[in-house]
Design a protein around this motif. Structure first.
Motif, short mmCIF file in Angstrom:
data_model
loop_
_atom_site.label_atom_id
_atom_site.label_comp_id
_atom_site.label_asym_id
_atom_site.label_seq_id
_atom_site.Cartn_x
_atom_site.Cartn_y
_atom_site.Cartn_z
N ASP A 96 -19.87 -10.96 3.43
CA ASP A 96 -21.21 -10.46 3.13
C ASP A 96 -21.75 -9.61 4.27
OD1 ASP A 96 -21.55 -11.97 0.61
OD2 ASP A 96 -21.48 -13.71 1.93
N VAL A 97 -21.45 -10.05 5.49
CA VAL A 97 -22.02 -9.42 6.68
C VAL A 97 -20.91 -9.05 7.65
CG1 VAL A 97 -23.61 -9.74 8.62
CG2 VAL A 97 -24.13 -10.77 6.40
N PHE A 141 -23.74 -17.49 3.74
CA PHE A 141 -23.08 -16.19 3.65
C PHE A 141 -21.93 -16.14 4.64
CE2 PHE A 141 -26.91 -15.75 6.30
CZ PHE A 141 -26.40 -15.26 7.49
N THR A 176 -18.13 -5.09 3.39
CA THR A 176 -19.36 -5.82 3.69
C THR A 176 -20.57 -5.18 3.00
OG1 THR A 176 -19.66 -4.53 5.70
CG2 THR A 176 -18.48 -6.61 5.91
N ARG A 177 -21.55 -6.03 2.67
CA ARG A 177 -22.78 -5.54 2.04
C ARG A 177 -23.86 -5.22 3.07
NH1 ARG A 177 -23.92 -10.66 -1.14
NH2 ARG A 177 -25.88 -9.64 -1.66
N THR A 215 -31.40 -11.94 7.83
CA THR A 215 -30.13 -11.57 7.19
C THR A 215 -30.05 -12.13 5.77
OG1 THR A 215 -28.99 -11.50 9.33
CG2 THR A 215 -27.62 -11.70 7.37
N LEU A 251 -29.97 -9.94 2.34
CA LEU A 251 -28.84 -10.06 1.42
C LEU A 251 -29.30 -10.35 0.00
CD1 LEU A 251 -26.21 -12.11 3.48
CD2 LEU A 251 -25.96 -9.77 2.66
N GLU A 252 -30.36 -11.15 -0.12
CA GLU A 252 -30.89 -11.45 -1.45
C GLU A 252 -31.52 -10.23 -2.10
OE1 GLU A 252 -33.56 -14.66 -0.83
OE2 GLU A 252 -31.97 -16.13 -0.40
N ALA A 300 -26.43 -6.44 -5.84
CA ALA A 300 -24.97 -6.63 -5.83
C ALA A 300 -24.31 -5.34 -6.28
CB ALA A 300 -24.58 -7.79 -6.73
#
Length: 424
Positions: free
Chosen positions: A160-161, A208, A237-238, A324, A328-329, A333
């Motif tokens: 994710d990170v 995450f 990664t997002r 973070t 991310l939320e 997506a």
């Protein structure tokens, strides 16, 4: 050791041979052909196993060959098809054909699979070749060879990170504090030679995955340092946590560090320059850091989040993790990043071309997948089978094409390893 690249050989199973057989029973004269077909060869299939994290298994096992199909039998009994060979790969595996450079697949989801080497078709038994002109065929096909190729496997970590930044800015210390990862930490550049993955758990249901991406220095997109080896991991990664040395302990300027790393990301893949970032100014426990973070804030756009932390003391870490998780939320997506289009080189033959003819060292060389497949399925110990191949070549236009190109009677014609004498 972390393995994120491998070269392997794969081969689909050959098809089983068809059989020549005739019904032979008492009181049944001229029973006719009843040779069965061969079974289909097994495919080689790659399937994602979410429990795998590296390509280390492919270091010790480099050849994968599926079983061949069972041969046909008399009494119209067909051979059994072989089982597929399923090979597990970690999520994030990119599959390339080494010879063409073509990207065959990008496997990212658990359970996702793809065929990387097709099994060969089973050969037809003589019962298949009955016609009004040939009531008693005395030949059958051999099984079709399975596909074979050399593959390059590349792993792009799914996280994710991503932690990015120059060596020695404290990325490894940070991931060791926020997760259970235990990376090697020391006070010299390139301590981290492999990516480290850590799972951050905030509370029930909120977690995450963080990847510490090593090897980013100026010129990384050209392969400097460990650049090419690990830049591809950033693509998955997002969100990026861009870690900077607030104390400038390595003698570099914090603003230049920020600009250089972002420039390297953009050079490698333009999409990375638009990836969401949180700027993390580390080493705030060292005198002089406050002044540098103020200089940095004056240079950055006001909408870029900046968090001051000390990975050693833990100050600011909780604030960073909450920010973070919240970001991310909010990030929608997005589909998994695919490979850059410039890496994909799909090699195709001219449309409608069924074979090629070249004159090399006094020999007429005929090539092409279709004609080579017919060649492989011909039983050269059977005269009728060879005559059938000659008929196929005539129908395909090979003989006529050789004649037009100037082939004369008695000259040598080669298809793969088989040599013929051209008869006009």
């Amino acid at each position: 050791m972390f393995y994120d690249r491998a070269k392997i050989y794969v081969k689909g199973g050959d098809g089983g041979n068809g059989v020549v057989s005739f019904r032979r029973e008492k009181y049944v004269p001229e029973g006719g052909p009843n040779g069965g077909d061969g079974g289909h060869g097994g495919n080689v299939i790659f399937q994602v196993d979410s429990g795998l994290r590296t390509l280390v298994d492919f270091r010790y096992s480099k050849h994968y060959k599926a079983d061949r199909g069972q041969h046909g039998q008399g009494k119209n009994m067909h051979g059994r098809g072989a089982k597929d060979m399923v090979v597990n790969v970690p999520p994030g595996t990119v599959i390339k054909d080494e010879e063409t450079g073509q990207v065959m697949g990008d496997l990212v989801e658990s359970g996702q699979s793809m065929v990387v080497a097709q099994g060969g078709r089973g050969g037809r038994g003589n019962a298949r070749f009955v016609s009004s002109k040939n009531r008693v065929p005395t030949f059958a096909e051999k099984g079709e060879p399975g596909e074979e190729r050399q593959l390059i496997l590349e792993l792009k970590l799914l996280a994710d990170v991503g932690l990015i930044g120059f060596p020695n800015v404290g990325k490894s210390t940070m991931i060791s504090r926020i997760s259970a990862a235990k990376p090697k930490i020391a006070d010299y550049p390139f301590t981290t030679l492999v990516p480290n993955l850590g799972v951050v758990r905030l509370d029930e249901g909120r977690s995450f995955v963080v990847a510490d991406i090593p090897g980013l220095v100026e010129g990384a997109h050209e392969g400097t340092g460990l650049g090419h080896r690990f830049l591809r991991h950033v693509e998955r990664t997002r969100l990026l946590l861009h870690v900077l040395d607030g104390a400038q302990t390595e003698g570099r300027d914090i603003i230049e560090d920020y600009q250089i790393i972002n420039r390297e990301l953009a050079h490698y893949n333009e999409a990375l320059s638009r990836r969401h970032q949180i700027v993390v100014v580390n080493k705030m426990d060292i005198p002089g850091s406050e002044e540098n973070i103020h200089r940095l804030k004056d240079c950055l756009e006001p909408d870029i989040p900046i968090v001051a932390v000390s990975a050693v003391t833990g100050d600011g870490i909780d604030k960073l993790l909450l920010l973070t998780a919240e970001l991310l939320e909010k990030i929608e997506a997005e589909p998994m990043e695919t490979l850059e289009t410039e890496e994909v080189r799909i090699v195709e033959g001219p449309t409608g071309q069924r074979f090629t003819i070249d004159f090399i060292d006094g020999v007429w060389v005929v090539g092409g997948n279709e004609i080579e497949k017919h060649l492989a399925m011909t039983d050269f110990n059977n005269e009728d089978s060879v005559k059938r191949l000659q008929h196929i070549m005539r129908v395909m236009g090979v003989e006529g094409a050789l004649r037009k190109k100037g082939a004369a009677s008695g000259e040598e014609v080669r298809i793969k390893d088989i040599e013929f004498e051209f008869m006009d």
